[in-house]
Design a protein around this motif. Sequence first.
Motif, PDB file in Angstrom:
ATOM      1  N   VAL A   1      48.576 -47.705  70.911  1.00 26.44           N
ATOM      2  CA  VAL A   1      49.855 -47.600  71.624  1.00 26.44           C
ATOM      3  C   VAL A   1      49.696 -46.711  72.860  1.00 26.44           C
ATOM      4  CG1 VAL A   1      52.225 -46.731  71.490  1.00 26.44           C
ATOM      5  CG2 VAL A   1      51.274 -48.061  69.599  1.00 26.44           C
ATOM      6  N   LEU A   2      49.022 -45.583  72.702  1.00 26.22           N
ATOM      7  CA  LEU A   2      48.780 -44.685  73.832  1.00 26.22           C
ATOM      8  C   LEU A   2      47.925 -45.357  74.891  1.00 26.22           C
ATOM      9  CD1 LEU A   2      48.865 -41.929  75.214  1.00 26.22           C
ATOM     10  CD2 LEU A   2      46.938 -41.226  73.747  1.00 26.22           C
ATOM     11  N   THR A   3      46.888 -46.063  74.462  1.00 29.01           N
ATOM     12  CA  THR A   3      45.985 -46.740  75.405  1.00 29.01           C
ATOM     13  C   THR A   3      46.714 -47.816  76.199  1.00 29.01           C
ATOM     14  OG1 THR A   3      44.070 -46.334  73.981  1.00 29.01           O
ATOM     15  CG2 THR A   3      43.882 -48.119  75.604  1.00 29.01           C
ATOM     16  N   PHE A   4      47.505 -48.608  75.519  1.00 32.68           N
ATOM     17  CA  PHE A   4      48.155 -49.738  76.173  1.00 32.68           C
ATOM     18  C   PHE A   4      49.354 -49.336  77.029  1.00 32.68           C
ATOM     19  CE2 PHE A   4      46.578 -52.321  72.345  1.00 32.68           C
ATOM     20  CZ  PHE A   4      45.434 -52.714  73.010  1.00 32.68           C
ATOM     21  N   SER A   5      50.074 -48.293  76.614  1.00 29.87           N
ATOM     22  CA  SER A   5      51.324 -47.965  77.294  1.00 29.87           C
ATOM     23  C   SER A   5      51.282 -46.659  78.071  1.00 29.87           C
ATOM     24  CB  SER A   5      52.465 -47.880  76.269  1.00 29.87           C
ATOM     25  OG  SER A   5      52.312 -46.736  75.435  1.00 29.87           O
ATOM     26  N   GLY A   6      50.317 -45.782  77.745  1.00 29.01           N
ATOM     27  CA  GLY A   6      50.289 -44.463  78.356  1.00 29.01           C
ATOM     28  C   GLY A   6      51.217 -43.474  77.679  1.00 29.01           C
ATOM     29  N   GLN A   7      51.863 -43.895  76.604  1.00 34.26           N
ATOM     30  CA  GLN A   7      52.782 -43.016  75.865  1.00 34.26           C
ATOM     31  C   GLN A   7      52.439 -43.072  74.385  1.00 34.26           C
ATOM     32  OE1 GLN A   7      57.067 -43.212  76.733  1.00 34.26           O
ATOM     33  NE2 GLN A   7      57.466 -43.208  74.537  1.00 34.26           N
ATOM     34  N   ALA A   8      52.231 -41.924  73.784  1.00 33.18           N
ATOM     35  CA  ALA A   8      51.928 -41.870  72.355  1.00 33.18           C
ATOM     36  C   ALA A   8      53.215 -42.044  71.548  1.00 33.18           C
ATOM     37  CB  ALA A   8      51.266 -40.548  71.992  1.00 33.18           C
TER      38      ALA A   8
ATOM     39  N   ILE B   1      59.001 -47.224  75.082  1.00 31.10           N
ATOM     40  CA  ILE B   1      57.900 -48.185  75.206  1.00 31.10           C
ATOM     41  C   ILE B   1      56.997 -48.115  73.984  1.00 31.10           C
ATOM     42  CG2 ILE B   1      56.495 -46.548  76.547  1.00 31.10           C
ATOM     43  CD1 ILE B   1      56.469 -50.438  76.748  1.00 31.10           C
ATOM     44  N   ALA B   2      56.823 -46.930  73.411  1.00 34.16           N
ATOM     45  CA  ALA B   2      55.983 -46.809  72.218  1.00 34.16           C
ATOM     46  C   ALA B   2      56.590 -47.580  71.047  1.00 34.16           C
ATOM     47  CB  ALA B   2      55.798 -45.339  71.847  1.00 34.16           C
ATOM     48  N   GLU B   3      57.896 -47.473  70.889  1.00 29.42           N
ATOM     49  CA  GLU B   3      58.557 -48.238  69.829  1.00 29.42           C
ATOM     50  C   GLU B   3      58.429 -49.737  70.094  1.00 29.42           C
ATOM     51  OE1 GLU B   3      62.915 -48.747  67.614  1.00 29.42           O
ATOM     52  OE2 GLU B   3      62.726 -47.428  69.368  1.00 29.42           O
ATOM     53  N   ALA B   4      58.549 -50.131  71.357  1.00 23.02           N
ATOM     54  CA  ALA B   4      58.392 -51.542  71.714  1.00 23.02           C
ATOM     55  C   ALA B   4      56.980 -52.030  71.402  1.00 23.02           C
ATOM     56  CB  ALA B   4      58.713 -51.744  73.192  1.00 23.02           C
ATOM     57  N   MET B   5      55.967 -51.198  71.680  1.00 20.97           N
ATOM     58  CA  MET B   5      54.589 -51.562  71.351  1.00 20.97           C
ATOM     59  C   MET B   5      54.422 -51.765  69.848  1.00 20.97           C
ATOM     60  SD  MET B   5      52.446 -51.666  74.019  1.00 20.97           S
ATOM     61  CE  MET B   5      53.772 -52.768  74.582  1.00 20.97           C
ATOM     62  N   LEU B   6      55.028 -50.900  69.064  1.00 20.73           N
ATOM     63  CA  LEU B   6      54.923 -51.026  67.612  1.00 20.73           C
ATOM     64  C   LEU B   6      55.648 -52.273  67.111  1.00 20.73           C
ATOM     65  CD1 LEU B   6      55.363 -47.269  66.683  1.00 20.73           C
ATOM     66  CD2 LEU B   6      53.272 -48.626  66.441  1.00 20.73           C
ATOM     67  N   ASN B   7      56.762 -52.628  67.745  1.00 28.19           N
ATOM     68  CA  ASN B   7      57.430 -53.891  67.413  1.00 28.19           C
ATOM     69  C   ASN B   7      56.483 -55.063  67.620  1.00 28.19           C
ATOM     70  OD1 ASN B   7      59.876 -52.673  66.771  1.00 28.19           O
ATOM     71  ND2 ASN B   7      60.775 -53.017  68.793  1.00 28.19           N
ATOM     72  N   LEU B   8      55.786 -55.044  68.736  1.00 30.11           N
ATOM     73  CA  LEU B   8      54.837 -56.109  69.036  1.00 30.11           C
ATOM     74  C   LEU B   8      53.665 -56.094  68.070  1.00 30.11           C
ATOM     75  CD1 LEU B   8      53.654 -58.346  70.852  1.00 30.11           C
ATOM     76  CD2 LEU B   8      52.590 -56.510  72.196  1.00 30.11           C
ATOM     77  N   ILE B   9      53.157 -54.918  67.764  1.00 30.25           N
ATOM     78  CA  ILE B   9      51.989 -54.810  66.886  1.00 30.25           C
ATOM     79  C   ILE B   9      52.300 -55.297  65.476  1.00 30.25           C
ATOM     80  CG2 ILE B   9      50.381 -53.129  65.845  1.00 30.25           C
ATOM     81  CD1 ILE B   9      50.438 -51.639  68.543  1.00 30.25           C
ATOM     82  N   ASP B  10      53.587 -55.413  65.139  1.00 29.34           N
ATOM     83  CA  ASP B  10      53.942 -56.091  63.891  1.00 29.34           C
ATOM     84  C   ASP B  10      53.226 -57.443  63.799  1.00 29.34           C
ATOM     85  OD1 ASP B  10      55.675 -54.083  63.017  1.00 29.34           O
ATOM     86  OD2 ASP B  10      57.473 -55.087  63.768  1.00 29.34           O
ATOM     87  N   CYS B  11      53.134 -58.130  64.934  1.00 34.16           N
ATOM     88  CA  CYS B  11      52.479 -59.446  64.946  1.00 34.16           C
ATOM     89  C   CYS B  11      51.019 -59.353  64.528  1.00 34.16           C
ATOM     90  CB  CYS B  11      52.555 -60.075  66.340  1.00 34.16           C
ATOM     91  SG  CYS B  11      54.197 -60.629  66.846  1.00 34.16           S
ATOM     92  N   TRP B  12      50.347 -58.301  64.938  1.00 30.09           N
ATOM     93  CA  TRP B  12      48.908 -58.211  64.695  1.00 30.09           C
ATOM     94  C   TRP B  12      48.580 -57.825  63.258  1.00 30.09           C
ATOM     95  CZ3 TRP B  12      49.248 -60.760  68.583  1.00 30.09           C
ATOM     96  CH2 TRP B  12      49.466 -60.322  69.882  1.00 30.09           C
TER      97      TRP B  12
END
Length: 210
Positions: free
Chosen positions: A184-191, A86-97
């Motif tokens: 990433v930790l805040t949004f997903s609960g996983q660092a 999930i952390a890697e997925a969050m970083l994929n998404l944060i590419d947009c930001w």
Amino acid sequence: MDGKRTERGWRGTPDVWLEAAYDLLVEGGVEAVKVMPLADRLGLSRTSFYWHFQDREALLAGLIDRWKAKNTGNLVARCEAPAATIAEAMLNLIDCWVDPQLFDSRLEFAMRTWALTDRTVEVAMAEADATRIAALTALFRRFGYAETEADTRARTLYLTQVGYIALRSQESFAVRLGRIPAYVLTFSGQAPTEAEVAAFRARHAVRSDG
């Protein structure tokens, strides 16, 4: 003007007119997007515009389509990108930001402002928000989050980014990068792991505050 634009009879292309319309939209809002200012900016005749668009409304519809394809299309694609955690997925998404080629915050702000006075754009914005939140929720569900938690985390993440855009928040790229692991930790609960952060930073290594 380059040589091509000054050739006799050249009327531009639909993309040329849309790009100029985009510039006016993000600079001055939808009221600034008018045929004569566009023609003046491009150094073309007003009649050249009607070679490509039936009227101003058709041009505005083109801007809406461009926004949908870029901002919503890329956000959904990043949500669906392969990821082992999930952390890697969050970083994929944060590419947009952090990459305006994926998600154009200036255009998003202009569209949200436009939606305040145009019912058609308001409906399109509501549909875009729903589509994006659904994609984010599906991302969390993919990694085993229960439906209510997935929906809540998706909304927390999305509304945070909308807040950045609405407030026109300004921070250096270095500052934003420094906050991303904590987000990433805040949004997903996983660092994210050091390797995941390093891969993210490598993707954006060419960015600078300049």
